[in-house]
Write an enzyme that holds these catalytic residues in place. Sequence first.
Site, PDB file in Angstrom:
ATOM      1  CE  LYS A 133     100.394  19.847   8.537  1.00 11.23           C
ATOM      2  NZ  LYS A 133     100.681  20.259   9.862  1.00 11.23           N
ATOM      3  CD  GLN A 184      89.926  14.760  18.623  1.00 11.35           C
ATOM      4  OE1 GLN A 184      90.768  15.208  19.113  1.00 11.35           O
ATOM      5  NE2 GLN A 184      89.225  14.606  17.514  1.00 11.35           N
ATOM      6  CG  ASP A 240      95.626  16.876  11.355  1.00 12.42           C
ATOM      7  OD1 ASP A 240      94.421  17.201  11.176  1.00 12.42           O
ATOM      8  OD2 ASP A 240      96.499  17.462  11.972  1.00 12.42           O
ATOM      9  CB  THR A 296     107.070  33.099   6.648  1.00 16.77           C
ATOM     10  OG1 THR A 296     107.077  33.542   7.880  1.00 16.77           O
ATOM     11  CG2 THR A 296     105.517  33.562   5.892  1.00 16.77           C
ATOM     12  CG  HIS A 320      98.290  28.338  13.115  1.00 17.69           C
ATOM     13  ND1 HIS A 320      97.980  27.317  12.096  1.00 17.69           N
ATOM     14  CD2 HIS A 320      98.621  27.619  13.992  1.00 17.69           C
ATOM     15  CE1 HIS A 320      97.913  26.255  12.714  1.00 17.69           C
ATOM     16  NE2 HIS A 320      98.427  26.462  13.787  1.00 17.69           N
TER      17      HIS A 320
END
Length: 408
Positions: free
Chosen positions: A228, A172, A193, A232, A46
């Site tokens: 952010k 990670q 972040d 929509t 996205h």
Amino acid sequence: MQNVFDILKERGFIEQTTHEKEIKELLGKESVTFYIGFDPTADSLHVGHFVTIMAMAHMQRAGHRPIALIGGGTAMVGDPTGKTDMRKMMTKETIEHNANCFKKQLSRFIEFGEDKAIMANNADWLLNLNYVDFLREIGVHFSVNRMLTYESYKTRMEKGLSFLEFNYTLMQSYDFLELYRKYNCKLQLGGNDQWSNILGGVELIRRLENDSVYGMTFSLLTTSEGKKMGKTESGAVWLDPNKTSPYDFYQYWRNVDDADVKKCLSLLTFLPMEEVNKLSSLEGAEINKAKEILAFEVTKIVHGEEEAKKADKAAKALFTGGSKGGSIPTTEISRDELGEGIDILTILQKANLIPSRSEGRRLITQGGIKVKGEKVNDINYIVKEDDFSDDTLMIQKGKKVFHCIKLI
């Protein structure tokens, strides 16, 4: 050639670095292998991912080697960052499907292949780890006290942080170690972040390999008010044209606030900064020209020039009162189905413009629906064949959402 560090800094990408001077020197003297991770929590990337994708593209253009790391393993746990509740657990099959979708999308922006970018999946090493060995080799280097100071964990302590999610930073960090050992990866990039997760990997490699690696984070895509971007009324703005049409994607950028034009042009296009500064300095009605260029350029990168041209043409046709919008979202209705007429609420539902009839009634009562440019005031309004012009009927929801009903 200009150092890519300076390019990223000028365009507003860079938020934090572990060692600014060393990173800049490294990027200026050799081709650096770097990585960015993408956890496949949905079947499409996205707009929130797009800043890091653009950064990867700038880095590759400057001669550095990207690793796009698909988080097929980390997605089994879920990153707690920015979440007030535990992420929904996904099946291996769903994660694998989403990972394949990510791979296909990323290939549109980054050039993969021999001596080019690398596509990797951390499921290849995380899913087969021996837990006790992992704790002895990796876990011993992490302080629980320090981890609890990380923002990603602190915000979850009140509602409860599962031990499953508590492992995410270790996983990670291990990714960075694995990529360092396999590809000599020296730099991890990510959204701001991800800062604490990136630090974990940098320190782990220093302790286990006695070598210096680095981390750099990018600004999150936010409005001038700190909210952010990429959301929509109907949800996220996706890069998949089947989830967010090229026209809706174009319209999203065409309608950003004046104060956000410069940031979006800088981060989301390849336009030279001289042109970005010129466009973003426009005032009054002229700023709309800058928004049109922004919308066209971002849509061109994501969906291709042809789709960008179609979306641009459709938007301009609407602005001038035309009804043939080309790439405007369209719903087809047969003449048999239309019959003597269909009530407006049913039409709105067929076009997926409303989630329920009660929401449709509310919109109509508040003057939020137009048919053929005229407000509909009657919740029992019947759409008939003579409402159509050249077998098309334009419906407008609010100020910015347009939908074409086509009679077949």
